[in-house]
Design a protein around this motif. Structure first.
Motif, PDB file in Angstrom:
ATOM      1  N   ILE A 397     -14.359  -1.030   1.758  1.00 37.76           N
ATOM      2  CA  ILE A 397     -15.364  -1.997   1.204  1.00 37.76           C
ATOM      3  C   ILE A 397     -15.087  -3.175   2.111  1.00 37.76           C
ATOM      4  O   ILE A 397     -16.138  -4.002   2.388  1.00 37.76           O
ATOM      5  N   PHE A 398     -14.035  -3.603   2.702  1.00 38.83           N
ATOM      6  CA  PHE A 398     -13.744  -4.579   3.536  1.00 38.83           C
ATOM      7  C   PHE A 398     -14.264  -5.987   2.887  1.00 38.83           C
ATOM      8  O   PHE A 398     -14.879  -6.901   3.386  1.00 38.83           O
ATOM      9  N   GLY A 399     -13.734  -6.021   1.508  1.00 39.37           N
ATOM     10  CA  GLY A 399     -13.865  -7.357   0.754  1.00 39.37           C
ATOM     11  C   GLY A 399     -13.181  -7.536  -0.265  1.00 39.37           C
ATOM     12  O   GLY A 399     -12.220  -6.395  -0.339  1.00 39.37           O
ATOM     13  N   PRO A 400     -13.298  -8.404  -1.175  1.00 37.18           N
ATOM     14  CA  PRO A 400     -12.082  -8.775  -2.120  1.00 37.18           C
ATOM     15  C   PRO A 400     -12.243  -7.830  -3.220  1.00 37.18           C
ATOM     16  O   PRO A 400     -12.688  -8.449  -4.352  1.00 37.18           O
ATOM     17  N   VAL A 401     -12.352  -6.553  -3.177  1.00 34.83           N
ATOM     18  CA  VAL A 401     -12.442  -5.787  -4.141  1.00 34.83           C
ATOM     19  C   VAL A 401     -11.484  -4.703  -4.454  1.00 34.83           C
ATOM     20  O   VAL A 401     -11.249  -3.929  -3.361  1.00 34.83           O
ATOM     21  N   LEU A 402     -10.910  -4.763  -5.698  1.00 36.95           N
ATOM     22  CA  LEU A 402      -9.833  -3.930  -5.779  1.00 36.95           C
ATOM     23  C   LEU A 402     -10.063  -2.880  -6.704  1.00 36.95           C
ATOM     24  O   LEU A 402     -10.621  -3.110  -8.167  1.00 36.95           O
ATOM     25  N   ALA A 403      -9.804  -1.382  -6.736  1.00 37.14           N
ATOM     26  CA  ALA A 403      -9.812  -0.427  -7.579  1.00 37.14           C
ATOM     27  C   ALA A 403      -8.649  -0.111  -8.217  1.00 37.14           C
ATOM     28  O   ALA A 403      -7.727   0.191  -7.442  1.00 37.14           O
ATOM     29  N   VAL A 404      -8.431  -0.517  -9.810  1.00 39.61           N
ATOM     30  CA  VAL A 404      -7.180  -0.282 -10.268  1.00 39.61           C
ATOM     31  C   VAL A 404      -7.225   1.206 -11.029  1.00 39.61           C
ATOM     32  O   VAL A 404      -8.112   1.296 -11.677  1.00 39.61           O
ATOM     33  N   MET A 405      -5.977   1.873 -10.843  1.00 42.04           N
ATOM     34  CA  MET A 405      -5.968   3.403 -11.250  1.00 42.04           C
ATOM     35  C   MET A 405      -4.609   3.416 -11.938  1.00 42.04           C
ATOM     36  O   MET A 405      -3.753   2.588 -11.374  1.00 42.04           O
ATOM     37  N   SER A 406      -4.556   4.388 -12.718  1.00 42.75           N
ATOM     38  CA  SER A 406      -2.860   4.483 -13.259  1.00 42.75           C
ATOM     39  C   SER A 406      -2.241   6.126 -12.799  1.00 42.75           C
ATOM     40  O   SER A 406      -3.269   6.727 -12.416  1.00 42.75           O
ATOM     41  N   PHE A 407      -1.236   5.963 -13.172  1.00 43.81           N
ATOM     42  CA  PHE A 407      -0.478   7.233 -12.878  1.00 43.81           C
ATOM     43  C   PHE A 407       0.494   7.393 -13.668  1.00 43.81           C
ATOM     44  O   PHE A 407       1.113   6.484 -13.979  1.00 43.81           O
ATOM     45  N   ARG A 408       1.343   8.798 -13.772  1.00 45.81           N
ATOM     46  CA  ARG A 408       2.284   8.903 -14.629  1.00 45.81           C
ATOM     47  C   ARG A 408       3.611   8.899 -13.939  1.00 45.81           C
ATOM     48  O   ARG A 408       4.603   8.660 -14.081  1.00 45.81           O
ATOM     49  N   THR A 409       3.559  10.140 -13.004  1.00 52.39           N
ATOM     50  CA  THR A 409       4.643  10.638 -12.136  1.00 52.39           C
ATOM     51  C   THR A 409       4.594  10.362 -10.739  1.00 52.39           C
ATOM     52  O   THR A 409       3.650  10.222 -10.098  1.00 52.39           O
ATOM     53  N   PRO A 410       5.742   9.946 -10.059  1.00 51.03           N
ATOM     54  CA  PRO A 410       5.623   9.739  -8.472  1.00 51.03           C
ATOM     55  C   PRO A 410       4.827  10.882  -7.866  1.00 51.03           C
ATOM     56  O   PRO A 410       4.136  10.464  -6.745  1.00 51.03           O
ATOM     57  N   GLU A 411       5.136  12.119  -8.378  1.00 49.41           N
ATOM     58  CA  GLU A 411       4.316  13.290  -7.350  1.00 49.41           C
ATOM     59  C   GLU A 411       2.913  13.057  -7.692  1.00 49.41           C
ATOM     60  O   GLU A 411       2.235  13.258  -6.601  1.00 49.41           O
ATOM     61  N   GLU A 412       2.390  12.590  -8.826  1.00 48.04           N
ATOM     62  CA  GLU A 412       0.836  12.276  -9.064  1.00 48.04           C
ATOM     63  C   GLU A 412       0.573  11.043  -8.207  1.00 48.04           C
ATOM     64  O   GLU A 412      -0.526  11.043  -7.505  1.00 48.04           O
ATOM     65  N   ALA A 413       1.288  10.119  -8.029  1.00 45.38           N
ATOM     66  CA  ALA A 413       1.172   8.810  -7.175  1.00 45.38           C
ATOM     67  C   ALA A 413       0.937   9.326  -5.992  1.00 45.38           C
ATOM     68  O   ALA A 413      -0.039   8.916  -5.174  1.00 45.38           O
ATOM     69  N   LEU A 414       1.759  10.212  -5.441  1.00 45.19           N
ATOM     70  CA  LEU A 414       1.762  10.517  -4.149  1.00 45.19           C
ATOM     71  C   LEU A 414       0.628  11.389  -3.768  1.00 45.19           C
ATOM     72  O   LEU A 414      -0.122  11.286  -2.648  1.00 45.19           O
ATOM     73  N   LYS A 415       0.168  12.313  -4.577  1.00 43.90           N
ATOM     74  CA  LYS A 415      -0.983  13.229  -4.376  1.00 43.90           C
ATOM     75  C   LYS A 415      -2.229  12.210  -4.425  1.00 43.90           C
ATOM     76  O   LYS A 415      -3.112  12.650  -3.441  1.00 43.90           O
TER      77      LYS A 415
END
Lengths: 486, 291
Positions: A397-415
């Motif tokens: 986007i190249f602007g002050p816009v953040l997409a917030v998401m959640s995860f449960r495990t480190p493996e999921e975060a990595l993927k």
């Protein structure tokens, strides 16, 4: 009872007032070719404005193919002498440039902020000092290149065409010019069309320090000027920082030409917060990651992944922190968020915000400060309930816009962190060292910030994996983009 | 009088650790220098190439995760197996490459030594290509080289075995996996290398070998979105352009070597860490250092 007074000693000194430094901006600027400012053969100019006020600051020349031709010829003419100059002497020119930049830092900071819209505290504390450091760092390399790559003799590549973006105008010019010159190359630089003023002022420094004519040439203009430069037959190397789309075009344009290419392209960098992180520090890291320079940062931490158990705590604290961000006059040293660089970019960002809402994510803009009447402004924003398939979670986007998401495990975060064609940067927040290093080694990105974000240093290589480009800028690794090893 | 009819072999492709025939069902006849039929090879297709890329991608993560020590040993094992097949390899090369058995023997021996040399880099190149960075601030900051992923290799016709191995080894040793298009003129060297891999602990999919015709395969390799880099030798300007043009689509790293003749035998040229450097990306890691 003891009387309390607010005496901070010298812990909180007042920063110098920007208005005590005169910044003279000429009515118009020509092209910088062969050591002199010249009118463009095209006779075309374009206005450059202050995006915080929409005032016209100056008129900038638009270089045509004929002008580019002159600039390349000048760089080519200067090359033999420059590369044969004793390396130590070449280095000394760079030292001189670094010193003059440091000495004129305040003037450059003000000009950068006026032309680009970024807060003065950023141009003052990051852009200009880092630019000076880049010249200083590379100055020292000039006579040590054979030690940088054991077993090889280092030779310059030749004439370098360098095309830079508008988000860090002077700093990007320094990132490009300093290593090129240290390695014995000559340069034709094209600044971005909305932010040419500090590069042109840098040309004044080149004149001041007596840099030989033609070693650096600056052609201003838009995409057409850039295309004429990159495709010019006299160019030996193309270095580009900008969007992945344009990077791919340049790769096509130079295919089979024998030109060397280095690309520093876009990103959609993940910023990952684990439940064992220091949450307050992490929230500061989110702010630095996405709202620094209004989010006009290729390595911005635009995808926030928060471990589910701390999601509520993080988003609550984030919303509170965002309320205290000061948006407004970029020349005010208390300002945190400045103006969006151009009307066009503002429209792009607004388009993405609309798209995020339409695709079902929930928009938050907790900062309610008044938006100035003139200029281009965008309240810092974050989106809740973002799906990985949402446009705002996939595209830069190249602007002050953040997409917030959640995860449960480190493996999921990595993927999910790696699920992108980009690979520029990543942030990891955890107090557990082994987790930080395992994540750091598995994330496919060129720069990994553990428990920090958006840190830069001339000695630290910067650049991407995958479609975020190739080649590095800064550090020992950055030199190879400007050398032939024989 | 010997009336025994020799058993002519059809050499197959090497994909995912197995030896499939080409899905296209096509073969090419290979004649020796005197014009006698020597063998048949699979005339690999675009789909074979895509299958090979898929097999390579599947194998990449685990190969990169192996210890450098282990990768080095596997490359050394390849050298051991090739050395054992040196006579066969020399005969096969000499049958189609002008210069006789002595030349071929030298090529095979150099190829073995190249593998040994590259095997030794496995746990060392990171110490040459990476470093700590003295940043101005309270941070510990260092740069390490990391595999780019799937590397497409285009082997030269000149020194078909040595060229192929020299282009593959720097990619494999640094944790990349390879999909190689062998020399179109001398494909038996490529086919033989498959047999070497299959018997030397190279995990399935880490190296995949396709024989066939360049005009059919080059563009597919260059365009393929799941190929991260290309290492090519012996390419015409037009072929170089095809590779670089296709590579633009997903920002591949492309290195087309201009190596010729005796340069293939020069370790300084072909076995340096700078050939590995082309297939690693520098990763820089920052961490605050404070108590």
């Amino acid at each position: 009872m003891k009387k309390h007074s607010l005496n901070f000693g010298d812990a909180w000194e007042y920063a110098p007032a920007p208005d005590s430094t005169p910044v003279v901006i000429a009515k118009s600027y020509g092209l910088f070719i062969d050591g002199a400012f010249v009118s463009p053969q095209s006779r075309k100019t374009m206005p450059t404005i202050n995006p915080a006020t929409e005032e016209v600051l100056s008129k900038i020349a638009v270089a045509s193919a004929a002008d580019v031709d002159k600039a390349v010829a000048s760089a080519k003419k200067a090359l033999p002498k420059w590369k044969r100059l004793p390396a130590k002497e070449r280095g000394k020119y760079l030292f001189r440039i670094a010193r003059r930049l440091q000495e004129r830092a305040r003037e450059f900071a003000i000009l950068e902020t006026m032309d680009g819209g970024k807060p003065i505290k950023e141009s003052r504390d990051v852009d200009i000092p880092e630019a000076a450091k880049h010249f200083f760092y590379h100055a020292g390399w000039a006579d040590k290149l054979d030690y940088a790559f054991p077993g090889r003799e280092a030779k310059p590549v030749g004439v370098c065409a360098q095309i830079i973006p508008w988000n860090f105008p002077l700093l990007m010019a320094a990132w490009k010019i300093a290593p090129a010159l240290a390695c014995g190359n000559t340069v034709v630089l094209k600044p971005a069309e909305t932010t040419s003023l500090t590069a042109l002022r840098l040309a004044e420094i080149f004149q001041e320090v007596g840099l030989p004519d033609g070693v650096v040439n600056i052609v201003t203009g838009a995409g057409e000027t850039g295309a004429a430069l990159a495709s010019h037959k006299g160019v030996d190397k193309v270095a580009f920082t900008g969007s992945t789309g344009v990077g791919k075009l340049l790769a096509e344009m130079t295919a089979g030409s024998g030109k060397r290419l280095s690309l520093e392209l876009g990103g959609k960098s993940p910023n990952i917060i684990f439940e064992d992180a220091s949450i307050d520090q992490a929230v500061e890291g989110i702010i630095t990651g996405i709202y620094f320079n209004q989010g006009h940062v290729c390595c911005a931490g635009s995808r926030l992944f928060v471990q589910e158990s701390v999601l509520e705590e993080v988003t609550t604290k984030l919303a509170i922190r965002m309320q205290s961000l000061r948006m407004g006059d970029p020349l005010d040293k208390n300002t945190d968020v400045g103006a969006i660089n151009s009307a066009g970019q503002l429209k792009t960002i607004q388009g993405y915000i609309q798209c995020g809402k339409k695709e079902g994510a929930l928009l938050h803009q907790p900062n309610h400060r008044k938006v100035p009447k003139k200029g281009f402004w965008c309240r810092p924003a974050w989106f809740e309930g973002v799906q990985p398939s949402h446009t705002i979670a996939r595209e830069e986007i190249f602007g002050p816009v953040l997409a917030v998401m959640s995860f449960r495990t480190p493996e999921e975060a990595l993927k999910r962190a790696n699920n992108t064609p980009y690979g520029l940067a990543a942030g990891i927040w955890t107090d557990k060292g082994s987790k930080a290093f395992e994540m750091a080694s598995q994330i496919k990105a060129g720069v990994i910030w553990c428990n920090t974000y958006n840190r830069f240093d001339a000695a630290s290589p910067f650049g991407g994996f995958k479609e975020s480009g190739f080649g590095r800028e800064g550090g020992r690794q950055g030199l190879s983009a400007y050398l032939e090893l024989v | 009088m010997n009336t025994r009819l020799p058993v002519l072999k059809t050499w197959k492709l090497f994909i995912g650790g197995a030896f499939p025939r080409t899905e296209s069902g096509r073969t090419l006849a290979i004649d020796d220098l005197k014009g006698n039929l020597l063998a048949h090879i699979c005339h690999g297709s675009k789909k074979d190439l895509r299958n090979a890329v898929a097999a390579a991608r599947k194998a990449q993560g685990a190969w990169q995760k192996r210890s450098a020590y282990n990768r080095g040993q596997i490359l050394y094992r390849m050298a051991e197996m090739l050395e054992g097949k040196a006579d066969e390899a020399a005969q096969l090369l000499a049958a189609t490459v002008p210069g006789g058995v002595r030349r071929a023997r030298r090529e095979v021996e150099t190829a073995c030594d190249r593998l040994v040399s590259m095997a030794g880099w496995a746990d060392k190149y990171a110490q040459i290509l990476g470093n700590q960075n003295p940043v101005a601030g309270a941070f510990y900051n260092f740069t390490v080289p990391e595999a780019v992923g799937v590397v497409g290799v285009v082997a030269p016709n000149e020194e078909p075995l040595l060229g192929l191995i020299s282009l593959i080894a720097p990619a494999l040793v640094s944790g990349n996996v390879g999909v190689a298009i062998g020399s179109p003129q001398h494909p038996l060297a490529t086919a033989l290398l498959g047999e070497v891999c299959a018997t030397s602990d190279v995990p399935a999919g880490v190296l995949n070998l396709i024989t066939g015709l360049r005009p059919e395969l080059l563009g597919v390799l260059a365009d393929h979105r799941d190929v991260d880099a290309i290492h090519a030798g012996g390419c015409s300007p037009k072929e170089t352009r095809t590779l670089e043009l296709g590579a633009a689509g997903n920002v591949k790293r492309v290195v087309v070597r201009k190596t010729k003749g005796s340069d293939w035998y020069d370790d300084r040229h072909c076995a340096s860490p700078y050939w590995i450097d082309s297939f690693v990306d520098s990763k820089t890691i920052w961490h605050p250092s404070s108590t």
